[in-house]
Design a protein around this motif. Structure first.
Motif, short mmCIF file in Angstrom:
data_model
loop_
_atom_site.label_atom_id
_atom_site.label_comp_id
_atom_site.label_asym_id
_atom_site.label_seq_id
_atom_site.Cartn_x
_atom_site.Cartn_y
_atom_site.Cartn_z
N ILE A 1 -64.42 -134.05 17.09
CA ILE A 1 -65.19 -134.16 15.85
C ILE A 1 -64.47 -133.45 14.71
CG2 ILE A 1 -67.40 -133.61 14.74
CD1 ILE A 1 -68.70 -133.77 17.49
N GLN A 2 -63.90 -132.27 14.99
CA GLN A 2 -63.15 -131.54 13.98
C GLN A 2 -61.94 -132.34 13.50
OE1 GLN A 2 -62.36 -127.92 16.16
NE2 GLN A 2 -64.12 -126.86 15.24
N ARG A 3 -61.32 -133.06 14.42
CA ARG A 3 -60.16 -133.87 14.04
C ARG A 3 -60.57 -135.01 13.10
NH1 ARG A 3 -57.71 -134.22 20.17
NH2 ARG A 3 -56.79 -132.13 20.23
N VAL A 4 -61.73 -135.58 13.37
CA VAL A 4 -62.23 -136.64 12.48
C VAL A 4 -62.48 -136.08 11.09
CG1 VAL A 4 -64.14 -138.22 12.03
CG2 VAL A 4 -63.21 -138.04 14.34
N GLY A 5 -63.08 -134.88 11.01
CA GLY A 5 -63.32 -134.26 9.71
C GLY A 5 -62.03 -133.97 8.97
N THR A 6 -61.01 -133.48 9.69
CA THR A 6 -59.71 -133.22 9.07
C THR A 6 -59.07 -134.52 8.58
OG1 THR A 6 -59.39 -131.32 10.52
CG2 THR A 6 -57.44 -132.20 9.43
N PHE A 7 -59.18 -135.56 9.41
CA PHE A 7 -58.64 -136.87 9.02
C PHE A 7 -59.33 -137.39 7.77
CE2 PHE A 7 -59.48 -141.47 9.27
CZ PHE A 7 -58.19 -141.95 9.07
N ALA A 8 -60.66 -137.20 7.69
CA ALA A 8 -61.40 -137.68 6.52
C ALA A 8 -60.96 -136.94 5.26
CB ALA A 8 -62.90 -137.49 6.75
N GLY A 9 -60.75 -135.62 5.37
CA GLY A 9 -60.28 -134.86 4.21
C GLY A 9 -58.90 -135.30 3.76
N LEU A 10 -58.01 -135.54 4.73
CA LEU A 10 -56.68 -136.04 4.40
C LEU A 10 -56.75 -137.42 3.77
CD1 LEU A 10 -53.60 -135.60 4.59
CD2 LEU A 10 -53.68 -136.62 6.87
N LEU A 11 -57.67 -138.24 4.29
CA LEU A 11 -57.85 -139.60 3.77
C LEU A 11 -58.23 -139.58 2.29
CD1 LEU A 11 -58.02 -142.65 4.58
CD2 LEU A 11 -60.45 -142.28 4.98
N VAL A 12 -59.09 -138.65 1.91
CA VAL A 12 -59.52 -138.56 0.52
C VAL A 12 -58.32 -138.28 -0.39
CG1 VAL A 12 -60.86 -137.17 -1.11
CG2 VAL A 12 -61.89 -137.91 1.04
N TRP A 13 -57.48 -137.32 0.02
CA TRP A 13 -56.32 -136.99 -0.80
C TRP A 13 -55.34 -138.15 -0.90
CZ3 TRP A 13 -55.87 -133.12 -4.04
CH2 TRP A 13 -56.63 -131.98 -3.86
N VAL A 14 -55.09 -138.81 0.20
CA VAL A 14 -54.15 -139.94 0.20
C VAL A 14 -54.67 -141.06 -0.69
CG1 VAL A 14 -53.13 -141.75 1.63
CG2 VAL A 14 -53.18 -139.40 2.46
N ILE A 15 -55.96 -141.36 -0.57
CA ILE A 15 -56.53 -142.44 -1.38
C ILE A 15 -56.49 -142.09 -2.86
CG2 ILE A 15 -58.66 -143.70 -1.90
CD1 ILE A 15 -59.35 -143.41 1.08
N ALA A 16 -56.80 -140.83 -3.19
CA ALA A 16 -56.78 -140.42 -4.60
C ALA A 16 -55.38 -140.54 -5.19
CB ALA A 16 -57.27 -138.98 -4.71
N LEU A 17 -54.36 -140.09 -4.45
CA LEU A 17 -52.99 -140.19 -4.95
C LEU A 17 -52.53 -141.64 -5.03
CD1 LEU A 17 -51.35 -137.18 -3.04
CD2 LEU A 17 -51.96 -137.30 -5.46
N ALA A 18 -52.82 -142.40 -3.97
CA ALA A 18 -52.41 -143.81 -3.96
C ALA A 18 -53.13 -144.58 -5.06
CB ALA A 18 -52.71 -144.43 -2.60
N GLY A 19 -54.43 -144.29 -5.25
CA GLY A 19 -55.18 -144.97 -6.31
C GLY A 19 -54.63 -144.68 -7.68
N ALA A 20 -54.24 -143.42 -7.91
CA ALA A 20 -53.66 -143.07 -9.22
C ALA A 20 -52.35 -143.80 -9.44
CB ALA A 20 -53.46 -141.56 -9.31
N LEU A 21 -51.53 -143.89 -8.38
CA LEU A 21 -50.24 -144.60 -8.52
C LEU A 21 -50.44 -146.09 -8.78
CD1 LEU A 21 -48.16 -142.88 -5.68
CD2 LEU A 21 -47.86 -142.62 -8.15
N ILE A 22 -51.33 -146.69 -7.98
CA ILE A 22 -51.55 -148.14 -8.13
C ILE A 22 -52.10 -148.47 -9.51
CG2 ILE A 22 -52.93 -150.08 -7.30
CD1 ILE A 22 -52.78 -148.80 -4.51
N LEU A 23 -53.13 -147.74 -9.93
CA LEU A 23 -53.72 -148.02 -11.24
C LEU A 23 -52.74 -147.67 -12.36
CD1 LEU A 23 -57.38 -146.85 -10.72
CD2 LEU A 23 -56.59 -149.17 -11.12
N GLY A 24 -51.92 -146.64 -12.14
CA GLY A 24 -50.90 -146.32 -13.14
C GLY A 24 -49.93 -147.47 -13.34
N LEU A 25 -49.53 -148.09 -12.23
CA LEU A 25 -48.63 -149.24 -12.34
C LEU A 25 -49.32 -150.43 -13.02
CD1 LEU A 25 -46.94 -149.10 -8.81
CD2 LEU A 25 -45.90 -148.53 -11.02
N VAL A 26 -50.59 -150.66 -12.67
CA VAL A 26 -51.33 -151.76 -13.29
C VAL A 26 -51.46 -151.56 -14.79
CG1 VAL A 26 -53.58 -152.90 -13.42
CG2 VAL A 26 -52.62 -152.33 -11.20
N VAL A 27 -51.81 -150.34 -15.21
CA VAL A 27 -51.95 -150.06 -16.64
C VAL A 27 -50.61 -150.16 -17.34
CG1 VAL A 27 -52.56 -148.25 -18.30
CG2 VAL A 27 -54.00 -148.64 -16.31
N MET A 28 -49.56 -149.71 -16.66
CA MET A 28 -48.23 -149.81 -17.26
C MET A 28 -47.84 -151.26 -17.52
SD MET A 28 -44.63 -148.30 -15.77
CE MET A 28 -45.32 -146.66 -15.66
#
Length: 425
Positions: free
Chosen positions: A275-302
């Motif tokens: 269960i702790q591993r799932v929680g850690t994975f979820a926290g890592l997932l949030v950071w990855v999605i936030a960074l990837a989302g910023a990059l993708i939208l940055g390219l779209v806006v560019m």
């Protein structure tokens, strides 16, 4: 024209691109919300698992008294504990079970019988005893011994003893200490069934499985002439890292050395660590999605900025300030982000529980490990879309909107109307 109003006009005029931007944002927000929901559900399930499964610490020491066990059990580290006091007593007014095998000759058998036909097991919490927690010994009527029974003379008796004496829950029976000096009247609050069969050879009555009485610790002390001590005390704590703290408290209370301190954390490792591993994975997932989302939208806006160079040049030639052009793009992206957050919250409320079950799993469908208490099952993960989670997603989404427009918009600050309008690219 006001740049905010101009942003709304631009979104309406470019419906296909607006829809595409909304779809991208919806995926990002849904994944972000899923990460937060999974993280929160894992935290709730971990807390529940620590309470129900936890880690068992067994303390044994010669001369350990119930008072010392109670002081250690009062520690903030301990969720639940049980102290066990064993004694022998004689039946008074009812008939104990006897071996069906003929008694051998000699004085030893008579002496054993004189010490008391009943095995008295004084406990604080019978639910923590291994036979009851594993389910091999089951209550057939009434209830077990609980901490609320302290100071009360109650008993849980075996089914065979109850059948032989026609006893039921609510009836009273009397037991006498082995030395004959003390007699205690106890009320039957529960009847249990022990699967152990009677031995094939003669044994003393107190060794027959049907002659064991479970009573509160105080009652066992009275039947043991007040000299009975704790054979062992079991303490349930939340996690293995708290075992060292409990050991330090035990040393402070009982003195260094001279006691046995054993930690059983196998069930915890089997059930809580995943269960702790799932929680850690979820926290890592949030950071990855936030960074990837910023990059993708940055390219779209560019790309959108490059396509709208002529529009930017005309606006700059008309005297529009550069920061307002960047602000227009930021408003356009933010205006798409907010509906995406609302749609993601709706999707989370509909599909969140299914996603939580898929990642965290329903514990009832899992086999029980050998060291795990069958009745200490982890509750299914509760996945709830809460305002705090939606607020965090909205904050990250707006942050992504700002980053994805400001960073590409830096290029606008270096442009001049003439260079934009004369650029043929």
């Amino acid at each position: 024209m006001n740049f905010v109003k101009r942003a709304g006009t631009s979104l309406g005029a470019r419906t296909s691109r607006t829809a595409a931007l909304l779809a991208i944002f919806l995926v990002i927000c849904a994944l972000l919300l899923g990460g937060f929901l999974l993280q929160a559900a894992a935290a709730r399930q971990e807390a529940d698992a620590q309470r129900t499964i936890g880690v068992d610490v067994t303390v044994r020491k010669e001369g350990l008294t119930p008072a010392l066990a109670d002081r250690l059990g009062a520690s903030g580290l301990v969720h639940r504990y049980n102290a066990e006091v064993r004694a022998r007593a004689a039946a008074q007014g009812f008939t104990p079970l006897t071996s069906k095998v003929p008694e051998p000759g000699g004085g030893d058998a008579a002496q054993e019988k004189a010490k008391g036909e009943l095995a008295v097991d004084g406990v604080r919490d019978s639910g923590m005893l291994l036979p009851f927690s594993y389910g091999s010994t089951k209550l057939t009527a009434g209830r077990g011994i609980t901490p609320q029974d302290a100071g009360r003379d109650v008993a849980v008796i075996e089914q065979r003893l109850a059948d032989k004496n026609r006893l039921k829950v609510g009836d009273a029976l009397q037991a006498r200490s082995a030395d004959g000096k003390h007699a205690t009247r106890v009320t039957v609050v529960g009847i249990y069934q022990d699967p152990a069969q009677e031995p094939t050879m003669w044994v003393a009555p107190n060794e027959l499985p049907g002659n064991t009485l479970y009573v509160p610790v105080d009652t066992a002390q009275k039947l043991g002439s007040g000299t009975a001590t704790v054979s062992e005390a079991v303490f349930k704590i939340g996690s293995p890292d708290r075992a060292k703290q409990l050991h330090a408290e035990t040393e402070q209370l009982l003195g260094k050395g001279g006691f046995d301190f054993r930690v059983n954390d196998k069930a915890y490792r089997d059930q809580v660590v995943p269960i702790q591993r799932v929680g850690t994975f979820a926290g890592l997932l949030v950071w990855v999605i936030a960074l990837a989302g910023a990059l993708i939208l940055g390219l779209v806006v560019m790309l959108q900025i490059r396509e709208r160079r002529s529009e930017l040049g005309v606006l700059l030639a008309m005297g529009e300030k550069k920061w307002k052009l960047i602000g227009q793009h930021a408003v356009e992206v933010a205006a798409v982000a907010l509906p995406a957050v609302a749609l993601a919250a709706l999707a989370g409320s509909l599909a969140g529980q299914a996603a939580g079950d898929a990642f965290l799993g329903r514990q009832d469908d899992k086999p029980v490990s050998a060291s795990r208490e069958p009745d200490a099952r982890i509750a299914p993960p509760a996945v709830r879309v809460e305002a705090a989670d939606v607020g965090k997603v909205a904050g990250i989404a707006l942050g992504i909107s700002l980053v994805s427009t400001v960073v590409p918009g830096i290029g606008i600050l270096r442009l001049h109307p003439r260079s934009i309008l004369t650029d043929t690219e």
